[in-house]
Scaffold this active site. Structure first.
Site, PDB file in Angstrom:
ATOM      1  CE  LYS A  64     -15.188   9.264 -33.817  1.00 43.58           C
ATOM      2  NZ  LYS A  64     -15.106   7.911 -34.418  1.00 43.58           N
ATOM      3  CG  ASP A 100     -15.252   4.323 -33.005  1.00 44.81           C
ATOM      4  OD1 ASP A 100     -16.494   4.306 -33.128  1.00 44.81           O
ATOM      5  OD2 ASP A 100     -14.570   5.346 -33.142  1.00 44.81           O
TER       6      ASP A 100
END
Length: 281
Positions: A64, A100
């Site tokens: 990420k 997210d």
């Protein structure tokens, strides 16, 4: 056109099930598959993906943050968080997104009927997920978010990155949690305390007593489906939600990026949730 989820490990990921079910509901035969990519292999993967018709992928650990210098562009949310979980190939350029935080906000709205706007919130943790969620809650209009972490300096670093100034760093001891909770309508756990396989647990749950009777607890963990934190919240009559809806909603937002068009988000979330339930998740 192909879609993938990359990481190491990644073969356990629920993303293929979620995305395949949504694509099928849209009448698309586009495939979505897991692909193991180890740390250090990202440049080679990006070249391979471009050559083999991969037009988008989700990224999980450990990629990420490592993806950031390899991308051509990033949206503001991903840049603010310093991590991406969704990457699309558009006009020959790799573009990064982070869904997210947005997924967490949508999960609260859909799963608990809670809009963060105007709320005071206690958030536990200061890692990557905590940062994405905290910044998204601030952007969604939360009046104040207490970021509680065992290492106070990490909470301070996270809070300093909120351009709206709505995040406040705090310690993670019982007294501090109680003080924050008594001012909050919602508590969000972004730590791994209570996760299956994690040897650590909350030392006590007395801070839950400080929440108002109509308060709520949102635990990003979804395995187990009911953590001890959520069980303790329910015992106190508080509303409780695990992390599965966030998993679903971040995928819905990611699919909009992959297809580059708006979707009926509620319908897609329902399809993905049904697929997970059918698989016994």
């Amino acid at each position: 056109m192909r879609l993938q989820v990359i990481g190491d490990p990644v073969l356990h990921s629920k993303s293929p099930l979620i995305h395949t079910s949504m694509l099928a509901a849209l009448g698309s035969d586009m495939e979505y598959t897991p692909h193991v990519v180890r740390r250090g292999e990202l440049p080679r993967y990006l070249a391979w993906a471009r050559e083999n018709g991969v037009t988008g992928f989700n990224a999980t650990m450990p990629h990420k943050e490592d993806l950031l210098p390899l991308l051509d562009e990033m949206d503001p949310a991903a840049r603010a968080v310093g991590a991406v979980n969704t990457v699309c190939l558009r006009e020959g350029k790799w573009m990064g997104f982070n869904t997210d935080g947005g997924g967490a906000v949508e999960a609260l709205r859909d799963g608990l009927g809670i809009d963060p706007a105007g709320l005071t919130i206690t958030l536990l943790g200061a890692g990557g997920a905590a940062k994405a969620v905290a910044l998204a809650l601030s952007a969604a209009g939360a009046e104040r978010v207490f970021v509680c972490n065992r290492t106070l300096s990490r909470a301070e670093t996270l809070c300093a990155q909120d351009p709206l100034g709505r995040l406040t760093p705090n310690r993670f001891d019982a007294a501090a949690l109680g003080r924050c909770a008594e001012q909050s309508q919602l508590l969000v756990n972004c730590t791994n305390l209570g996760m299956a396989g994690c040897p650590h647990q909350f030392e006590d749950f007395s801070f839950l007593d400080a929440l108002p009777r109509d308060g709520a607890v949102f635990d990003l963990i979804y395995h187990p489906a009911k953590t001890e934190l959520l069980a303790q919240a329910e015992c106190r009559g508080l509303k409780a939600l695990n992390g599965l809806p966030m998993l679903v909603w971040q995928a819905v937002l990611a699919l909009e990026h992959f297809l580059d068009r708006p979707l009926d988000r509620g319908a897609m979330a329902a399809v993905a949730t049904d697929a997970l339930r059918g698989a016994g998740v």
